[in-house]
Write an enzyme that holds these catalytic residues in place. Structure first.
Site, short mmCIF file in Angstrom:
data_model
loop_
_atom_site.label_atom_id
_atom_site.label_comp_id
_atom_site.label_asym_id
_atom_site.label_seq_id
_atom_site.Cartn_x
_atom_site.Cartn_y
_atom_site.Cartn_z
N HIS A 93 -53.43 120.94 50.35
CA HIS A 93 -53.60 119.55 49.91
C HIS A 93 -54.96 119.03 50.38
CE1 HIS A 93 -53.01 115.25 49.52
NE2 HIS A 93 -52.01 115.51 48.70
N GLU A 142 -55.21 118.02 41.90
CA GLU A 142 -55.19 116.75 42.59
C GLU A 142 -56.61 116.29 42.91
OE1 GLU A 142 -50.94 116.21 44.11
OE2 GLU A 142 -52.41 116.17 45.69
P1 PGA Z 1 -50.52 109.62 45.41
O1 PGA Z 1 -50.59 111.00 46.21
O2 PGA Z 1 -49.39 109.77 44.42
O3 PGA Z 1 -50.25 108.59 46.45
O4 PGA Z 1 -51.82 109.45 44.73
C1 PGA Z 1 -50.50 112.20 45.50
C2 PGA Z 1 -50.69 113.35 46.43
O5 PGA Z 1 -51.47 113.27 47.37
O6 PGA Z 1 -50.04 114.39 46.25
#
Ligand code: PGA
Length: 219
Positions: A93, A142
């Site tokens: 992540h 992401e």
């Molecule tokens: P968010 O986070 O939905 O708050 O943008 C997504 C993530 O970090 O997986």
């Protein structure tokens, strides 16, 4: 089939998790077309495991795991410890890469350990420069600007990203970054297999609303 992944990050006490669960259990009507994966912080995995084990199409995941297999590494949580409790693990992540300085080498070790212990890694990519271990079956796009910012990525760009990955094998493609109950409909197309939710997974009502939208779209 859709995957709906809740990433609670470093949120929720035991008590708060119980409140979330009681709303969820009352309102969740499973669908064979939507797999829900809840990724709580480590200390909440076992209590959730006990409480959710009889619910169908619901799985647990971890938000991370150690790149060490086992041994004298104070504070670490290893893949081996998680066997039998979780089916999935989020790896790489952007918050891990940024705040905990995870390198490609570390991320690769984690992916390999997950596979060794039969846990399915969900590899998060920030951009096309991030490396992809060829064994990986789940990829989450992401873009960092979209995470927790309320500025979700344009759905067309998400699909463009997927195409540019140029992966020859079949894989599951997830999008994450400011997905919520208002914008989820813009992402419902055959190219995107699921969603990783941070902020909007914390509120059980919003989470269930999103789940229901996915369920309805597949009817
Ligand atoms: P968010 O986070 O939905 O708050 O943008 C997504 C993530 O970090 O997986």
């Amino acid at each position: 089939m859709y995957y709906l992944i809740a990433n609670w990050k470093a949120n929720k006490s035991f008590q708060e998790a119980n409140l979330w669960l009681s709303y969820f259990k009352k309102n969740y009507q499973p669908s064979k077309n939507v797999k829900v994966i809840i990724c709580p912080p480590f200390p909440l995995i076992y209590p959730l495991f006990e409480k959710l084990k009889k619910i169908s199409n619901l799985f647990l995941g971890a938000q991370d795991l150690s790149f060490y297999e086992e041994g004298s590494f104070t504070g670490e949580v290893t893949a081996k410890m998680l066997v039998g409790l979780i089916n999935y693990v989020i790896i790489g992540h952007s918050e891990r890469r940024t705040f905990f300085h995870e390198t490609e080498e570390i991320i690769d070790k984690k992916v390999n350990l997950a596979f060794k212990y039969s846990i399915e890694p969900i590899l998060c990519l920030r951009n096309l420069n991030d490396k992809i271990n060829p064994k990986v079956n789940f990829i989450a796009y992401e873009p960092p600007f979209a995470i927790g910012s309320g500025k979700n990525e344009d759905p067309k760009k998400v699909i463009e990203f997927k195409k540019k990955l140029n992966i020859k094998k079949k894989f599951t493609f997830i999008y994450g970054g400011s997905v919520n109950e208002k914008n989820i409909n813009n992402y419902l197309n055959s190219e995107i297999d699921g969603f990783l939710l941070g902020t909007s997974s914390l509120n059980p009502e919003e989470f269930i609303n999103i789940f229901n939208k996915l369920k309805k779209s597949l009817k």
